[in-house]
Motif scaffolding. Structure first.
Motif, short mmCIF file in Angstrom:
data_model
loop_
_atom_site.label_atom_id
_atom_site.label_comp_id
_atom_site.label_asym_id
_atom_site.label_seq_id
_atom_site.Cartn_x
_atom_site.Cartn_y
_atom_site.Cartn_z
N PRO A 1 0.84 -1.19 0.00
CA PRO A 1 0.00 0.00 0.00
C PRO A 1 0.88 1.25 0.00
O PRO A 1 1.97 1.24 0.56
CB PRO A 1 -0.80 -0.11 1.31
CG PRO A 1 -0.55 -1.49 1.83
CD PRO A 1 0.76 -1.93 1.28
N LEU A 2 0.39 2.30 -0.63
CA LEU A 2 1.05 3.60 -0.63
C LEU A 2 0.06 4.65 -0.14
O LEU A 2 -1.15 4.50 -0.34
CB LEU A 2 1.50 4.00 -2.03
CG LEU A 2 2.87 3.56 -2.56
CD1 LEU A 2 3.04 4.06 -3.99
CD2 LEU A 2 4.00 4.07 -1.69
N PHE A 3 0.57 5.71 0.44
CA PHE A 3 -0.26 6.87 0.77
C PHE A 3 -0.27 7.79 -0.45
O PHE A 3 0.77 8.30 -0.88
CB PHE A 3 0.29 7.61 1.98
CG PHE A 3 -0.58 8.76 2.44
CD1 PHE A 3 -1.61 8.55 3.34
CD2 PHE A 3 -0.35 10.05 1.98
CE1 PHE A 3 -2.41 9.60 3.77
CE2 PHE A 3 -1.14 11.11 2.40
CZ PHE A 3 -2.18 10.88 3.30
N TYR A 4 -1.46 7.96 -1.05
CA TYR A 4 -1.63 8.83 -2.22
C TYR A 4 -2.30 10.13 -1.76
O TYR A 4 -3.23 10.10 -0.94
CB TYR A 4 -2.56 8.18 -3.25
CG TYR A 4 -2.02 6.99 -3.98
CD1 TYR A 4 -1.60 7.09 -5.30
CD2 TYR A 4 -1.95 5.73 -3.38
CE1 TYR A 4 -1.14 5.99 -6.01
CE2 TYR A 4 -1.48 4.62 -4.06
CZ TYR A 4 -1.07 4.76 -5.38
OH TYR A 4 -0.61 3.65 -6.06
N TYR A 5 -1.87 11.24 -2.35
CA TYR A 5 -2.54 12.50 -1.99
C TYR A 5 -2.55 13.47 -3.18
O TYR A 5 -1.73 13.37 -4.10
CB TYR A 5 -1.89 13.15 -0.76
CG TYR A 5 -0.46 13.60 -0.92
CD1 TYR A 5 -0.14 14.94 -1.22
CD2 TYR A 5 0.60 12.70 -0.75
CE1 TYR A 5 1.18 15.35 -1.35
CE2 TYR A 5 1.91 13.11 -0.87
CZ TYR A 5 2.20 14.44 -1.17
OH TYR A 5 3.51 14.85 -1.29
N ASN A 6 -3.52 14.37 -3.14
CA ASN A 6 -3.67 15.41 -4.15
C ASN A 6 -2.81 16.60 -3.73
O ASN A 6 -3.13 17.31 -2.77
CB ASN A 6 -5.14 15.80 -4.26
CG ASN A 6 -5.43 16.79 -5.36
OD1 ASN A 6 -4.67 17.74 -5.57
ND2 ASN A 6 -6.55 16.60 -6.06
N ARG A 7 -1.71 16.82 -4.44
CA ARG A 7 -0.78 17.88 -4.05
C ARG A 7 -1.43 19.26 -4.15
O ARG A 7 -1.12 20.16 -3.35
CB ARG A 7 0.47 17.81 -4.92
CG ARG A 7 1.28 16.53 -4.74
CD ARG A 7 2.50 16.51 -5.64
NE ARG A 7 3.47 17.52 -5.24
CZ ARG A 7 4.48 17.94 -6.01
NH1 ARG A 7 4.61 17.47 -7.24
NH2 ARG A 7 5.32 18.86 -5.57
N ASP A 8 -2.33 19.42 -5.11
CA ASP A 8 -3.02 20.70 -5.25
C ASP A 8 -3.89 20.98 -4.03
O ASP A 8 -3.95 22.11 -3.52
CB ASP A 8 -3.87 20.72 -6.52
CG ASP A 8 -3.03 20.65 -7.79
OD1 ASP A 8 -1.80 20.83 -7.69
OD2 ASP A 8 -3.60 20.40 -8.87
N HIS A 9 -4.59 19.94 -3.56
CA HIS A 9 -5.42 20.10 -2.36
C HIS A 9 -4.55 20.44 -1.16
O HIS A 9 -4.90 21.32 -0.35
CB HIS A 9 -6.19 18.81 -2.08
CG HIS A 9 -7.33 18.56 -3.01
ND1 HIS A 9 -8.27 17.57 -2.79
CD2 HIS A 9 -7.69 19.17 -4.18
CE1 HIS A 9 -9.15 17.58 -3.78
NE2 HIS A 9 -8.82 18.53 -4.63
N PHE A 10 -3.44 19.73 -1.01
CA PHE A 10 -2.57 19.99 0.14
C PHE A 10 -2.03 21.42 0.09
O PHE A 10 -1.95 22.10 1.13
CB PHE A 10 -1.41 18.98 0.16
CG PHE A 10 -1.73 17.68 0.86
CD1 PHE A 10 -2.95 17.05 0.68
CD2 PHE A 10 -0.81 17.08 1.71
CE1 PHE A 10 -3.25 15.85 1.31
CE2 PHE A 10 -1.09 15.89 2.36
CZ PHE A 10 -2.32 15.28 2.16
N LYS A 11 -1.69 21.89 -1.09
CA LYS A 11 -1.19 23.25 -1.23
C LYS A 11 -2.27 24.26 -0.87
O LYS A 11 -2.01 25.24 -0.16
CB LYS A 11 -0.70 23.49 -2.66
CG LYS A 11 -0.09 24.86 -2.88
CD LYS A 11 0.46 25.00 -4.30
CE LYS A 11 1.08 26.37 -4.51
NZ LYS A 11 1.62 26.52 -5.89
N ALA A 12 -3.50 24.00 -1.34
CA ALA A 12 -4.61 24.92 -1.06
C ALA A 12 -4.89 25.00 0.44
O ALA A 12 -5.34 26.04 0.94
CB ALA A 12 -5.86 24.47 -1.81
N ALA A 13 -4.64 23.89 1.15
CA ALA A 13 -4.89 23.87 2.59
C ALA A 13 -3.67 24.31 3.40
O ALA A 13 -3.72 24.31 4.64
CB ALA A 13 -5.32 22.47 3.02
N GLY A 14 -2.59 24.67 2.73
CA GLY A 14 -1.40 25.11 3.44
C GLY A 14 -0.65 24.00 4.13
O GLY A 14 0.03 24.23 5.14
#
Length: 452
Positions: free
Chosen positions: A174-187
């Motif tokens: 398993p890997l942890f996947y994330y939306n980098r744009d979302h993370f950036k928008a949330a600081g």
């Protein structure tokens, strides 16, 4: 019910004990083969292929894990054109591991068997118990396969009693996947969280960032699709597990605390959801900010997502942040019910599919791990650098809990319990205690009688 202290047992020897007299296990709900007694014949048979000519045509049964049908066809074409003795035909034998298990079992009873069959991490030993697959050692030696070049931990998953019963193929973590744009928008930092508690602090920021179309900050994987596999990460981070070797620990304070945290994320804090089908697809659609999914989903996510995808190691928990990631996936085996000519042809194909060039091509197309240490991943990493994270995580993986992979049918019961607490607000302690009782009963009925 108190924990049952069970005798210590080497995981590689358990299967030979189970093979001595296991009664039929009720696995119909999983769609897989029975585990009626076994494989003494397969173990005692000396497989001699001297003077055997490989069959001219064989079938390879696959479910195309990680959307791999195109690359499987490509590799088969290369194999077929690389020599003139054997031609392989690819057969879609089901949509998942359970469907291929049912098809393979049905074929045992009078249908046409493949020469090569896909074997998942929680199904392959049942084929051994039934005597349905052959040991590969003699064939691999005869064909001069460099077994030492396979990744040791992946090769060992198909070994016991000094025999090799499959070779690794579509192997994953398993890997942890994330939306980098979302993370950036949330600081938020551009990385996976170190712990789930850290992500619990990040999640409200994602929910409050005004991200268009966002439904939840995190999506748990579909429970029917291996909840028992992915949730081990949460359990291990809290110091718990489905079991500690053969002692069932599903209702330990640590295990309950881990699953309670997951339930609270869904019902109390309301920043997490549970995927109905495919969490990686939910992420690709932009509906969620993060999820955990197989490395085999990586290439598909990168193709489908209209945003910058980030991946990282699985988060840990309050007790451990190291070695909290399981391995999983599938290998390739050869049925015992086909002719020696077909078995030899199958082994030739297995050798080709395991060549460094082949495994690098398969990894590039799917995101699954390269199973050979000498596989040149330079071009793959240049095109898909995120695959390096998955390869690096192999160094911090941990063997799966006995309860999930060695008690027949346990994975289904774990998924039922996960559904009871993550898709509805069931009492976690009650459900985990109930699961413990169920797993102990399955152990007492289907495993303990066969231990020496």
């Amino acid at each position: 019910m108190k924990s049952i202290p069970l005798p210590p047992l080497n995981r590689r020897h358990f299967l030979s004990f189970a093979a001595l007299g296991s009664g039929t296990v009720a696995l119909a709900a999983c769609g897989g083969p029975s585990t009626a007694p076994p494989a003494a014949e397969a173990e005692e048979t000396v497989l001699d292929f001297e003077g055997i000519t490989p069959a001219a045509k064989i079938e390879f049964w696959s479910t195309h894990p990680g959307q791999s049908q195109d690359v499987e066809n490509s590799l088969i074409e290369k194999f077929n054109s690389s020599q003139s003795e054997v031609k392989v035909k690819l057969v879609t034998a089901g949509a998942d591991y359970e469907e291929i298990a049912q098809k393979f079992q049905t074929a045992q009873q009078g249908g046409k068997l493949p020469a090569v069959v896909l074997l998942s991490d929680v199904w392959w030993f049942r084929y051994y118990i039934n005597g349905s697959i052959i040991p590969l050692d003699g064939l691999l030696d005869q064909l001069e396969v460099d077994k030492a070049d396979y990744r040791e931990s992946l090769m060992a998953d198909y070994q016991y009693e000094d025999k090799q019963w499959a070779v690794p193929y579509a192997r994953s973590t398993p890997l942890f996947y994330y939306n980098r744009d979302h993370f950036k928008a949330a600081g938020l930092p551009d990385r996976s969280p170190t712990t789930w508690e850290e992500f619990g602090e990040w999640a409200p920021k994602l929910m409050n960032a005004g991200i268009p179309g966002l439904q939840t900050a995190y999506q748990f994987p579909a429970l029917a699709g291996y909840a028992g596999w992915s949730l081990q990460n949460h359990l291990w981070g809290y110091g718990g597990g489905w079991s500690d070797e053969w002692t069932i620990t599903a209702d330990s304070p640590e295990s309950v605390a881990a699953i309670q945290w997951c339930q609270d994320a869904v019902f109390k804090h309301k920043w997490a959801g549970v995927s109905s089908k495919d969490a990686s697809a939910d992420l690709s659609a932009g509906a969620v900010s993060a999820t955990v999914s197989s490395t085999g989903s990586l290439v598909g996510v990168l193709k489908a997502a209209q945003f910058d995808v980030g991946v990282g190691f699985l988060p840990g928990g309050p007790e451990s942040t190291d070695r909290v990631c399981p391995t999983g996936g599938a290998g390739l085996g050869i049925p015992s019910g086909v002719t020696k000519e077909e078995q030899l042809a199958a082994a030739m194909f297995l050798k080709f599919m395991g060549e460094p060039e082949s495994t690098a091509e398969f990894s590039a197309a799917t995101g699954y791990m390269p199973v050979r240490t000498s596989a040149d991943m330079t071009a793959v990493l240049a095109a898909s650098p995120l695959i390096k994270t998955a390869i690096d995580q192999l160094d911090v993986t941990r063997p799966q809990d006995y309860a999930r992979v060695f008690i027949p049918g346990a994975d289904l019961e774990i998924a039922k319990t996960a559904a009871a607490v993550l898709t509805q607000p069931g009492d976690v302690q009650t459900e985990m205690t109930k699961l413990k009782g169920t797993l102990e009963s399955m152990y007492q009925r289907d495993v303990e009688p066969n231990l020496a």
